[in-house]
Scaffold this motif. Structure first.
Motif, PDB file in Angstrom:
ATOM      1  N   ILE A  49      -7.261-126.220  25.440  1.00 37.71           N
ATOM      2  CA  ILE A  49      -7.071-127.469  24.703  1.00 37.71           C
ATOM      3  C   ILE A  49      -5.878-128.175  25.326  1.00 37.71           C
ATOM      4  CG2 ILE A  49      -6.615-128.526  22.463  1.00 37.71           C
ATOM      5  CD1 ILE A  49      -7.661-125.811  21.262  1.00 37.71           C
ATOM      6  N   LYS A  50      -6.105-129.372  25.829  1.00 40.66           N
ATOM      7  CA  LYS A  50      -5.015-130.129  26.443  1.00 40.66           C
ATOM      8  C   LYS A  50      -5.207-131.598  26.081  1.00 40.66           C
ATOM      9  CE  LYS A  50      -2.266-130.730  30.453  1.00 40.66           C
ATOM     10  NZ  LYS A  50      -1.582-129.997  31.435  1.00 40.66           N
ATOM     11  N   PHE A  65      -7.619-123.675  32.277  1.00 39.42           N
ATOM     12  CA  PHE A  65      -7.300-125.039  32.711  1.00 39.42           C
ATOM     13  C   PHE A  65      -6.972-125.080  34.190  1.00 39.42           C
ATOM     14  CE2 PHE A  65      -4.445-128.707  33.232  1.00 39.42           C
ATOM     15  CZ  PHE A  65      -5.310-129.698  32.804  1.00 39.42           C
ATOM     16  N   LEU A  66      -6.264-124.079  34.669  1.00 41.41           N
ATOM     17  CA  LEU A  66      -5.846-124.038  36.069  1.00 41.41           C
ATOM     18  C   LEU A  66      -6.517-122.872  36.778  1.00 41.41           C
ATOM     19  CD1 LEU A  66      -1.996-124.525  35.622  1.00 41.41           C
ATOM     20  CD2 LEU A  66      -3.642-126.239  36.356  1.00 41.41           C
ATOM     21  N   GLU A  67      -6.833-123.077  38.035  1.00 38.86           N
ATOM     22  CA  GLU A  67      -7.307-121.984  38.863  1.00 38.86           C
ATOM     23  C   GLU A  67      -6.081-121.305  39.465  1.00 38.86           C
ATOM     24  OE1 GLU A  67     -10.440-120.867  39.375  1.00 38.86           O
ATOM     25  OE2 GLU A  67     -11.125-122.344  37.911  1.00 38.86           O
ATOM     26  N   SER A  68      -6.026-120.005  39.387  1.00 40.62           N
ATOM     27  CA  SER A  68      -4.904-119.293  39.983  1.00 40.62           C
ATOM     28  C   SER A  68      -5.365-117.909  40.405  1.00 40.62           C
ATOM     29  CB  SER A  68      -3.728-119.196  39.013  1.00 40.62           C
ATOM     30  OG  SER A  68      -4.087-118.428  37.899  1.00 40.62           O
ATOM     31  N   LYS A  69      -4.633-117.324  41.328  1.00 44.07           N
ATOM     32  CA  LYS A  69      -4.984-115.992  41.805  1.00 44.07           C
ATOM     33  C   LYS A  69      -4.672-114.944  40.732  1.00 44.07           C
ATOM     34  CE  LYS A  69      -4.370-112.664  45.432  1.00 44.07           C
ATOM     35  NZ  LYS A  69      -3.726-112.265  46.646  1.00 44.07           N
ATOM     36  N   GLU A  70      -3.521-115.087  40.077  1.00 46.70           N
ATOM     37  CA  GLU A  70      -3.140-114.149  39.030  1.00 46.70           C
ATOM     38  C   GLU A  70      -3.249-114.841  37.680  1.00 46.70           C
ATOM     39  OE1 GLU A  70       0.774-112.810  40.072  1.00 46.70           O
ATOM     40  OE2 GLU A  70      -0.004-111.401  41.545  1.00 46.70           O
TER      41      GLU A  70
END
Length: 117
Positions: free
Chosen positions: A59-60, A69-74
């Protein structure tokens, strides 16, 4: 004693390919960690594991979307709340927290009765 959150961040790909016996070893490592907290003079105040990030709902700004919401490795995968004498003690405890696919963050919890935040 002050409460600190130990936030566990790991690459979820590690668990996607892990055989069942690997998961058992992770569970055993966390059981050992819980015992080590008291051996170091701290205490466990809570904690939990999170379902995979693919199950997240974000929810943003009032908008709701499926997934992170964000793509990240960790990704944030779980946490403990420990009581420790001070930050150095909490870091000593945090160094023992299993995170084979990443690392941990140690952060003090805010006491609303005494915090200016």
């Amino acid at each position: 004693m002050t409460q600190y959150a130990i936030l566990i961040y790991e690459d979820p790909a590690l668990y996607e390919t892990m055989p069942p016996e690997g998961w058992g070893a992770v569970v055993d490592a966390h059981s050992t960690f819980i015992k080590q907290v008291s051996e170091l003079g701290g205490s466990m105040a809570g904690g939990g594991a999170l379902a995979p990030v693919t199950t997240a709902t974000t929810i943003k700004g009032g908008a709701v979307t499926d997934g992170p919401f964000l793509e990240s490795k960790e990704t944030f995968g779980g946490y403990y709340v420990v009581e420790a004498r001070d930050l150095d003690h909490a870091v000593e405890i945090g160094k023992l927290c299993p995170a084979p696919g990443g690392g941990v963050e140690v952060r003090p919890l805010v006491d609303p009765a005494t915090s200016p935040f």
